[in-house]
Enzyme design. Structure first.
Site, mmCIF file in Angstrom:
data_model
loop_
_atom_site.group_PDB
_atom_site.id
_atom_site.type_symbol
_atom_site.label_atom_id
_atom_site.label_comp_id
_atom_site.label_asym_id
_atom_site.label_seq_id
_atom_site.Cartn_x
_atom_site.Cartn_y
_atom_site.Cartn_z
ATOM 1 N N ASP A 49 0.841 -1.198 0.000
ATOM 2 C CA ASP A 49 0.000 0.000 0.000
ATOM 3 C C ASP A 49 0.877 1.250 0.000
ATOM 4 O O ASP A 49 1.548 1.546 0.985
ATOM 5 C CB ASP A 49 -0.890 0.013 1.255
ATOM 6 C CG ASP A 49 -1.769 1.251 1.302
ATOM 7 O OD1 ASP A 49 -2.856 1.213 0.694
ATOM 8 O OD2 ASP A 49 -1.366 2.257 1.912
ATOM 9 N N TYR A 54 3.092 9.736 -0.570
ATOM 10 C CA TYR A 54 4.211 9.181 0.199
ATOM 11 C C TYR A 54 5.549 9.406 -0.513
ATOM 12 O O TYR A 54 6.605 9.196 0.057
ATOM 13 C CB TYR A 54 4.034 7.670 0.458
ATOM 14 C CG TYR A 54 2.764 7.277 1.177
ATOM 15 C CD1 TYR A 54 1.946 8.222 1.793
ATOM 16 C CD2 TYR A 54 2.364 5.936 1.246
ATOM 17 C CE1 TYR A 54 0.772 7.850 2.444
ATOM 18 C CE2 TYR A 54 1.202 5.560 1.892
ATOM 19 C CZ TYR A 54 0.409 6.521 2.476
ATOM 20 O OH TYR A 54 -0.752 6.138 3.110
ATOM 21 N N LYS A 79 -2.697 5.858 -4.318
ATOM 22 C CA LYS A 79 -3.807 6.796 -4.006
ATOM 23 C C LYS A 79 -3.611 8.139 -4.686
ATOM 24 O O LYS A 79 -2.484 8.601 -4.855
ATOM 25 C CB LYS A 79 -3.886 7.022 -2.487
ATOM 26 C CG LYS A 79 -3.814 5.747 -1.676
ATOM 27 C CD LYS A 79 -4.028 5.974 -0.188
ATOM 28 C CE LYS A 79 -3.651 4.731 0.603
ATOM 29 N NZ LYS A 79 -2.224 4.626 0.924
ATOM 30 N N HIS A 112 -7.593 9.502 -1.796
ATOM 31 C CA HIS A 112 -6.914 9.489 -0.493
ATOM 32 C C HIS A 112 -7.768 10.114 0.619
ATOM 33 O O HIS A 112 -7.851 9.578 1.726
ATOM 34 C CB HIS A 112 -5.572 10.225 -0.622
ATOM 35 C CG HIS A 112 -4.517 9.759 0.326
ATOM 36 N ND1 HIS A 112 -3.179 9.702 0.015
ATOM 37 C CD2 HIS A 112 -4.605 9.318 1.604
ATOM 38 C CE1 HIS A 112 -2.503 9.260 1.058
ATOM 39 N NE2 HIS A 112 -3.341 9.019 2.034
HETATM 40 N N1 LIG Z 1 -5.221 6.329 3.785
HETATM 41 C C1 LIG Z 1 -4.630 7.077 4.685
HETATM 42 O O1 LIG Z 1 -4.979 8.259 4.891
HETATM 43 C C2 LIG Z 1 -3.515 6.502 5.494
HETATM 44 C C3 LIG Z 1 -3.031 7.183 6.619
HETATM 45 C C4 LIG Z 1 -2.013 6.589 7.355
HETATM 46 C C5 LIG Z 1 -1.494 5.355 6.973
HETATM 47 N N2 LIG Z 1 -1.968 4.726 5.853
HETATM 48 C C6 LIG Z 1 -1.429 3.414 5.413
HETATM 49 O O2 LIG Z 1 -1.480 2.501 6.505
HETATM 50 C C7 LIG Z 1 -0.171 1.986 6.739
HETATM 51 C C8 LIG Z 1 0.019 1.650 8.211
HETATM 52 O O3 LIG Z 1 -0.191 2.789 9.024
HETATM 53 P P1 LIG Z 1 0.993 3.595 9.751
HETATM 54 O O4 LIG Z 1 2.242 3.401 8.993
HETATM 55 O O5 LIG Z 1 0.514 4.981 9.971
HETATM 56 O O6 LIG Z 1 1.082 2.964 11.202
HETATM 57 P P2 LIG Z 1 1.091 1.486 11.861
HETATM 58 O O7 LIG Z 1 1.278 0.436 10.840
HETATM 59 O O8 LIG Z 1 -0.058 1.437 12.788
HETATM 60 O O9 LIG Z 1 2.382 1.576 12.764
HETATM 61 C C9 LIG Z 1 3.665 1.760 12.249
HETATM 62 C C10 LIG Z 1 4.587 2.112 13.418
HETATM 63 O O10 LIG Z 1 4.610 1.031 14.347
HETATM 64 C C11 LIG Z 1 5.928 0.517 14.473
HETATM 65 N N3 LIG Z 1 5.797 -0.949 14.438
HETATM 66 C C12 LIG Z 1 5.484 -1.730 13.377
HETATM 67 N N4 LIG Z 1 5.434 -3.033 13.730
HETATM 68 C C13 LIG Z 1 5.723 -3.074 15.046
HETATM 69 C C14 LIG Z 1 5.844 -4.138 15.985
HETATM 70 N N5 LIG Z 1 5.638 -5.409 15.606
HETATM 71 N N6 LIG Z 1 6.166 -3.828 17.267
HETATM 72 C C15 LIG Z 1 6.373 -2.535 17.640
HETATM 73 N N7 LIG Z 1 6.269 -1.494 16.805
HETATM 74 C C16 LIG Z 1 5.960 -1.757 15.522
HETATM 75 C C17 LIG Z 1 6.716 1.063 13.292
HETATM 76 O O11 LIG Z 1 8.056 1.328 13.626
HETATM 77 P P3 LIG Z 1 9.309 0.768 12.754
HETATM 78 O O12 LIG Z 1 9.068 1.155 11.329
HETATM 79 O O13 LIG Z 1 10.474 1.478 13.389
HETATM 80 O O14 LIG Z 1 9.319 -0.703 12.975
HETATM 81 C C18 LIG Z 1 5.993 2.377 12.996
HETATM 82 O O15 LIG Z 1 6.502 3.404 13.833
HETATM 83 C C19 LIG Z 1 0.743 3.112 6.242
HETATM 84 O O16 LIG Z 1 2.079 2.710 6.083
HETATM 85 C C20 LIG Z 1 0.033 3.496 4.974
HETATM 86 O O17 LIG Z 1 0.310 2.550 3.938
HETATM 87 C C21 LIG Z 1 -2.977 5.282 5.113
#
Ligand SMILES: NC(=O)c1ccc[n+]([C@@H]2O[C@H](COP(=O)([O-])OP(=O)(O)OC[C@H]3O[C@@H](n4cnc5c(N)ncnc54)[C@H](OP(=O)(O)O)[C@@H]3O)[C@@H](O)[C@H]2O)c1
Length: 276
Positions: A49, A54, A79, A112
């Site tokens: 994704d 990004y 997106k 988005h």
């Molecule tokens: N559509 C939208 O508006 C929107 C908005 C936000 C996000 N997204 C999508 O959703 C995806 C996921 O959301 P997100 O990146 O915001 O946050 P997330 O996946 O909830 O969390 C990522 C964070 O958690 C840490 N992490 C990951 N696995 C872990 C584990 N097993 N134990 C401890 N910490 C862990 C990562 O650190 P490290 O990298 O240091 O491991 C990073 O800081 C995004 O990458 C993006 O593709 C979409």
């Protein structure tokens, strides 16, 4: 039971999307994102994704190509950014994403954010892209019920996906129900609350009980809600850890305990009140 990393949800047009995908928000283009996507593909993820916003589509595309995995075996999402909606350049922006990704099609193209005054017209352009076959499915992100109600009556294509902030502190049951009733697959962004869920005592307790990590408990909870999930990490150990969620099942009682954490608490912007 969803019991294998290859297991997929069926979208409303018959296309299959893996229940587990890999998110690349806040991963820099170039080596960092190429390495992260490589780790994810090696760990068995087959869904990535990204988004124009990004600024890492080039690296994502390169990593997929260099993996040697056939393009058709990877589910690729990108997106449309808000500025491109405001400037009415959806078709052009889509072409640019394809060029950066180095692919002839994406599996899912999402609006988005619901940019006020523009998203209805944008959906028409998304339908045009879908008809061209270069997006195998189209959907939305950050749409609340009233945004969906605005586009559904005039649509030829019902959004296949609504990608929303979703974790135990933000469940939005009415939105979930609305999407289910309209065959719109819900996909969780920030499923780990950007890492904050790891220190939640109730989640930690369940982690001990199931001999799993807090991240695995939370991601399994997504699957048992039939919500597609796309955790992000740059570390190979966590990327692998987040994929080991197919060999256990949370009891109904423990699902309920996680549901009870809901406080309607966002860590990201409110779709009715964002300024970008
Ligand atoms: N559509 C939208 O508006 C929107 C908005 C936000 C996000 N997204 C999508 O959703 C995806 C996921 O959301 P997100 O990146 O915001 O946050 P997330 O996946 O909830 O969390 C990522 C964070 O958690 C840490 N992490 C990951 N696995 C872990 C584990 N097993 N134990 C401890 N910490 C862990 C990562 O650190 P490290 O990298 O240091 O491991 C990073 O800081 C995004 O990458 C993006 O593709 C979409």
């Amino acid at each position: 039971m969803i019991g294998d990393i290859k297991d997929c949800a069926m979208l409303n047009n018959g296309l299959k999307i893996p229940w587990l995908g890999f998110g690349v928000f806040k991963i820099s283009d170039g080596q960092e994102v190429e390495q992260a996507v490589k780790y994810a593909l090696e760990a068995g993820y087959r869904s990535i994704d990204t988004a124009a916003a990004y600024r890492n589509e080039r690296g994502v595309g390169k990593a997929i190509q260099e993996s040697g995995i056939p393009r058709e075996d990877v589910f690729l999402t990108t997106k449309l950014w808000n500025e491109d909606q405001r400037n009415k350049r959806t078709l052009k922006a889509f072409e640019e994403s394809l060029e950066r990704l180095g692919t002839e099609y994406v599996d899912l193209y999402l609006i988005h954010w619901p940019v006020k005054g523009f998203y209805q017209e944008t959906w028409k352009a998304m339908e045009e892209i879908y008809q061209s076959g270069r997006a195998k499915s189209i959907g939305v992100s950050n749409f609340l019920v009233h945004h969906l109600e605005d586009i559904l009556p005039d649509s030829q294509v019902v959004p296949a996906v609504n990608q929303i902030e979703f974790h135990p502190f933000l469940i939005q049951p009415k939105l979930l129900k609305f999407c289910q009733e309209h065959q719109i697959q819900v996909e969780a962004w920030s499923p780990l609350m950007q890492g904050q869920i790891i220190t939640e005592p109730n989640v930690q307790k369940l982690a001990e009980k199931y001999h799993k990590t807090p991240a695995q408990i939370t991601l399994r909870w997504d699957l048992q809600h039939e919500v597609v999930t796309i955790p992000k990490s740059t570390r190979s150990s966590r990327i692998a850890e987040n994929a080991q969620i197919f060999d256990f099942e949370l009891s109904q009682e423990d699902m309920n305990a996680l549901d009870a954490l809901d406080q309607g608490k966002r860590i990201g912007p409110d779709p009715d009140n964002f300024n970008f």
